[in-house]
Design a protein around this motif. Sequence first.
Motif, PDB file in Angstrom:
ATOM      1  N   LYS B 287      -1.147  -6.896  -3.325  1.00 22.44           N
ATOM      2  CA  LYS B 287      -1.899  -5.815  -3.959  1.00 22.44           C
ATOM      3  C   LYS B 287      -3.284  -6.327  -4.286  1.00 22.44           C
ATOM      4  N   ARG B 288      -4.098  -5.449  -4.781  1.00 20.43           N
ATOM      5  CA  ARG B 288      -5.494  -5.790  -5.053  1.00 20.43           C
ATOM      6  C   ARG B 288      -6.196  -6.257  -3.773  1.00 20.43           C
ATOM      7  N   ARG B 289      -5.554  -6.053  -2.653  1.00 16.73           N
ATOM      8  CA  ARG B 289      -6.186  -6.555  -1.439  1.00 16.73           C
ATOM      9  C   ARG B 289      -5.899  -5.614  -0.265  1.00 16.73           C
ATOM     10  N   ASN B 290      -4.645  -5.552   0.151  1.00 23.17           N
ATOM     11  CA  ASN B 290      -4.342  -4.867   1.401  1.00 23.17           C
ATOM     12  C   ASN B 290      -3.500  -3.609   1.286  1.00 23.17           C
ATOM     13  N   GLN B 291      -3.029  -3.259   0.105  1.00 23.23           N
ATOM     14  CA  GLN B 291      -2.117  -2.120   0.024  1.00 23.23           C
ATOM     15  C   GLN B 291      -2.814  -0.816   0.412  1.00 23.23           C
ATOM     16  N   TYR B 292      -4.149  -0.809   0.368  1.00 20.00           N
ATOM     17  CA  TYR B 292      -4.853   0.421   0.720  1.00 20.00           C
ATOM     18  C   TYR B 292      -4.723   0.738   2.203  1.00 20.00           C
ATOM     19  N   ILE B 293      -4.357  -0.284   2.985  1.00 19.27           N
ATOM     20  CA  ILE B 293      -4.171  -0.076   4.423  1.00 19.27           C
ATOM     21  C   ILE B 293      -2.875   0.686   4.710  1.00 19.27           C
ATOM     22  N   ILE B 294      -1.856   0.436   3.881  1.00 20.77           N
ATOM     23  CA  ILE B 294      -0.572   1.092   4.116  1.00 20.77           C
ATOM     24  C   ILE B 294      -0.597   2.460   3.448  1.00 20.77           C
ATOM     25  N   LYS B 295      -1.097   3.451   4.143  1.00 18.03           N
ATOM     26  CA  LYS B 295      -1.249   4.782   3.560  1.00 18.03           C
ATOM     27  C   LYS B 295       0.084   5.500   3.430  1.00 18.03           C
ATOM     28  N   SER B 296       0.959   5.264   4.414  1.00 16.62           N
ATOM     29  CA  SER B 296       2.229   5.981   4.383  1.00 16.62           C
ATOM     30  C   SER B 296       3.374   5.079   4.792  1.00 16.62           C
ATOM     31  N   LYS B 315      -3.681   5.606  -8.432  1.00 19.86           N
ATOM     32  CA  LYS B 315      -2.498   4.916  -7.905  1.00 19.86           C
ATOM     33  C   LYS B 315      -2.727   4.281  -6.549  1.00 19.86           C
ATOM     34  N   GLY B 316      -3.905   4.447  -5.991  1.00 19.06           N
ATOM     35  CA  GLY B 316      -4.137   3.901  -4.654  1.00 19.06           C
ATOM     36  C   GLY B 316      -3.218   4.586  -3.678  1.00 19.06           C
ATOM     37  N   THR B 317      -2.594   3.810  -2.788  1.00 19.42           N
ATOM     38  CA  THR B 317      -1.717   4.422  -1.801  1.00 19.42           C
ATOM     39  C   THR B 317      -0.276   4.467  -2.294  1.00 19.42           C
ATOM     40  N   ASN B 318      -0.026   4.008  -3.548  1.00 20.43           N
ATOM     41  CA  ASN B 318       1.322   4.144  -4.104  1.00 20.43           C
ATOM     42  C   ASN B 318       2.353   3.399  -3.260  1.00 20.43           C
ATOM     43  N   PHE B 319       1.950   2.228  -2.762  1.00 19.03           N
ATOM     44  CA  PHE B 319       2.732   1.470  -1.785  1.00 19.03           C
ATOM     45  C   PHE B 319       4.187   1.287  -2.179  1.00 19.03           C
ATOM     46  N   ALA B 320       4.418   0.742  -3.365  1.00 14.52           N
ATOM     47  CA  ALA B 320       5.795   0.438  -3.755  1.00 14.52           C
ATOM     48  C   ALA B 320       6.592   1.720  -3.975  1.00 14.52           C
ATOM     49  N   LYS B 321       5.991   2.673  -4.703  1.00 14.29           N
ATOM     50  CA  LYS B 321       6.721   3.887  -5.024  1.00 14.29           C
ATOM     51  C   LYS B 321       7.053   4.704  -3.773  1.00 14.29           C
ATOM     52  N   GLN B 322       6.161   4.710  -2.806  1.00 17.08           N
ATOM     53  CA  GLN B 322       6.439   5.443  -1.568  1.00 17.08           C
ATOM     54  C   GLN B 322       7.715   4.945  -0.920  1.00 17.08           C
ATOM     55  N   HIS B 323       7.912   3.623  -0.983  1.00 22.28           N
ATOM     56  CA  HIS B 323       9.042   3.029  -0.281  1.00 22.28           C
ATOM     57  C   HIS B 323      10.353   3.119  -1.057  1.00 22.28           C
ATOM     58  N   GLU B 324      10.288   3.707  -2.257  1.00 24.43           N
ATOM     59  CA  GLU B 324      11.531   3.846  -3.018  1.00 24.43           C
ATOM     60  C   GLU B 324      12.485   4.811  -2.326  1.00 24.43           C
ATOM     61  N   TRP B 325      11.917   5.801  -1.683  1.00 29.19           N
ATOM     62  CA  TRP B 325      12.783   6.794  -1.040  1.00 29.19           C
ATOM     63  C   TRP B 325      12.097   7.315   0.210  1.00 29.19           C
ATOM     64  N   THR B 326      12.638   6.944   1.366  1.00 27.68           N
ATOM     65  CA  THR B 326      12.045   7.437   2.613  1.00 27.68           C
ATOM     66  C   THR B 326      13.099   8.199   3.385  1.00 27.68           C
ATOM     67  N   GLY B 327      13.900   8.983   2.662  1.00 27.11           N
ATOM     68  CA  GLY B 327      14.981   9.720   3.310  1.00 27.11           C
ATOM     69  C   GLY B 327      16.315   9.132   2.896  1.00 27.11           C
ATOM     70  N   THR B 328      17.338   9.955   2.950  1.00 29.90           N
ATOM     71  CA  THR B 328      18.672   9.486   2.574  1.00 29.90           C
ATOM     72  C   THR B 328      19.102   8.370   3.509  1.00 29.90           C
ATOM     73  N   ALA B 329      19.610   7.318   2.928  1.00 31.57           N
ATOM     74  CA  ALA B 329      20.010   6.158   3.722  1.00 31.57           C
ATOM     75  C   ALA B 329      21.160   5.464   3.011  1.00 31.57           C
TER      76      ALA B 329
END
Lengths: 468, 480
Positions: B287-296, B315-329
């Motif tokens: 973070k503070r560096r490259n998380q802005y690259i991972i938009k989705s 929140k920037g790109t919300n990197f960690a929170k986005q990956h909490e749920w990417t569909g039922t798995a």
Amino acid sequence: MPIPKLTPSEGETYDTSQKPPPFGHALKHYFAFDDDFVNLNHGSYGSLPLPVLFTATQMGYEIERNPDLFHRFKVKPLLDRARESVAKLIGAETDEVALVPNASHALNTVLRNFEWREGDVIIGATTTYGAVTNTIRYLADRSEQPRPEAVAVTYNFPLTHAQILDIFRAKLREVKQQRANTAFTDIPPLSPRPACANPQGNKIVAVIDSITANPGVLMPWQEMVRVCREEGVWTVIDAAHSIGQEPDINLSESKPDFWLSNCHKWLYAKRGCAVLYVPRRNQYIIKSSIPTAFEYYSPGSPEAKATGPNFAKQHDWTGATDFVHYLTIPDALAFREWLGGEKAINAYCHKLAMDGQKVLAEVMGTQVMDETGELTLNMPNVALPLPAEKTPGEVYTREQLKQIDLFLREQLLNKWKTYAAHYFHAGRWWCRCSAQVFNEVSDFEYLGKAFNAMCKEIKETILDDKSG
Amino acid sequence: MPIPNLPPPSGGETYDVNQNPPPFGHPMKYYFPLDDDYINLNHGSYGTLPLPLVFAATRMGYEIERNPDKYHRLVLRPGLLEKARESVAKFLEVETDEVVLVPNATHALNTVLRNFEWREGDVLIGATTTYDAVSNTIRYLADRSEQPRPEAVTITYNFPLTHAQILDIFRTTLREVKQQRSGTAFTDVPPLSPGYVAPTHPADPPRGNKIVAVIDSIVANPGVFLPWKEMVRICREEGVWTVIDAAHSIGQEPDINLGESKPDFWLSNCHKWLYAKRGCAVLYVPKRRNQYIIKSSVPTSHNYIPPNSPEAKIKGTNFAKQHEWTGTADTVPFVTIPDALAFREWLGGEKAINDYCHKLALEGGRRLAEVMGTQVMDGTGELTLNMTNVALPLPAEKASGEVYTREQLQKINLHLRHKLLNEWNAYAAHYFHAGRWWCRCSAQVFNEISDFGYLGKAFNAVCKEIEETILSEGSNERAR
């Protein structure tokens, strides 16, 4: 050491020569729920029958006896068998069907494979599933060209099928009229070919729900597909809730361009497992699985010329995963057969949805969303006993809406030990129930009692309404 | 009905933390579900799930089904998932929200490469030894039928090579890439490189062109350890983005130390050497560096934040929170990571495990070469952690096609796989590289030297068969 020998306990096994118990609470015997959990929300995460869970567990152990033998030799025929069983259910050929982790993944596979050009349009709806809307938005959010433009059709339920079709048709025409200078000549294979059909031109792609999540309503999707075909618009059907709930799916007849559904919802398969259908005529669009596979071929390469689009083959292996979800689909289907088959299951669930919603509306003193019956398969939507608003903000602040949502969720699950999805739509609070083979009308009554108590509390606290 | 009376754990499915574990070697098989007579020298491909983990995963599976809504809405997030991510972050000595869990390394790699906004003129560097699906991902991105798309460049490594040689080849290729494209302004450099300018707004397009290098920490075939940290340093100097495919690293490579090595992106499979359930991998993005690259995330999540929104500024790109749920798995592989780490602790901890495995890899490789009358690939010891590569007793060729036709190569591969697994009940990966046939063995806590001896015997027999059948058409003088 050798794997332990697993013996099925009560409910984990069934005798195919015996009749199953009747639909209703008696069937809870074959599901893993806590006895006191009144589950009216099968639709969100699915319910895995105990016999399928047991088989999945057994398979899990088997794989670990020799992971190389399993993955290099045993997986492929089992995977083919699973794909075939699903293809049969939806009127498709086996090689038109791939298994992926979930519907969102399937949807992303399709939308991310289109090569987007500046001027392209992706049409979603205000009722499109959140993650799908976000996928469309993400594609449109590319910081520089080329990127598609995102457009959304607005649906405020309740609506009849005729009304939905009117709104949809009007939107399509509006989209084209407002972009009269764009040549939408990249049209799907079955559309009438104008003299200037040109895959290098622009395209319109419509993401259409067969059954929307919130509200849980059946859309006239086959008719919408026909309208799109006439208009030269590509159709991606988000049918996440369809397989195992929607009767008579015959994709070779309805001919959508792409169709996808979660097997771990209404089909009783293990989480996460979905089917992506791509008819042969469109497989050239899906250049790469997600993630890209060992079997990816560059277009124009000798392998590509020799084998053509290898849509199915690419999806055989997209990285190490737990294959058990896919491979136990036939076990889920066998269990459903034993229960009476698709027709019997859905006849029961549909009737229960209709009866249950009446009772629920009575207990809460509210109304069902679907007056004509067109919108309901196995998921009824009933208004909650909370105030409605005509314009946004008239009654509820954003903060209050969030608080109410969290309150309902926490109280339903922890205090009342029941659940149905709840959502705010077009100014009202609604619940969406799922009628399953283990439910009965009394479940809806109990849910109504719970909602009454909670909504009263909401009015007295979050909404600060002392007049009750 | 309530979940059935599940049988208690039997035998190796449970362990007493107050007791010492058995010694490393065959006694350890007690805790693994492998068939007793199966000699597994290929842990590296699919991982081997310890019995206590199989049991924990099974139990978790039943637990979830008691109330799927409660589990997914109240228990999994943030609770169990964050606990799992925390345990991995601690292991890697990075912050919890620099780390997300995804289904496998290929998925993690795709998440990174597909998030870059590619421009015409960009260059994506892989290698001839890059994992197939990763090369294909690079190729797919370069195959876009019209602009914009990156150009794929491939570095050639023919092993055996020393670390010094690898670095030379790498450095030279990077310079060549730039020289041959002197008209391109490679000004989109990573944050720690000279000349970096931070974007002023989340929705800003990238500036100029970029070079992105996918670098293996440990290659699959051959299974060799690369001087990746040094390669990262070179890239930093050269303004090249680094994506480290460390699929085999976590649980095998000691002292990963991401805080010091500072790659731009790093990913590894937890279901390989870390004993987690298949499929489960970690993607690290500082973070503070490259998380802005991972938009989705891939798939895009409910928690995606459009770059133009007011939320994005906070929140920037919300990197960690986005990956909490990417569909039922199936979340069981993720949430049982702490169980895997606890088991490894009980076995003696990372150092003890990898000391044993490393020593066995070196000794086992030597024994295997003895039995087969061939040689180990790694002359200096630099290339070997827990996987050793040994030449098979089959002819070598100096030029492509000199000894083997493509069809023969395919046939030999299938023959080896079939015979080893179905007749000899033993396995190690086998591959054709730089004109020779090799095997790659994985030394695990349940292996001993005798396993390598047996494998050698199997290879001798099967290779003799191959020479007498598949290779008997054609009469080339064999080079040995």
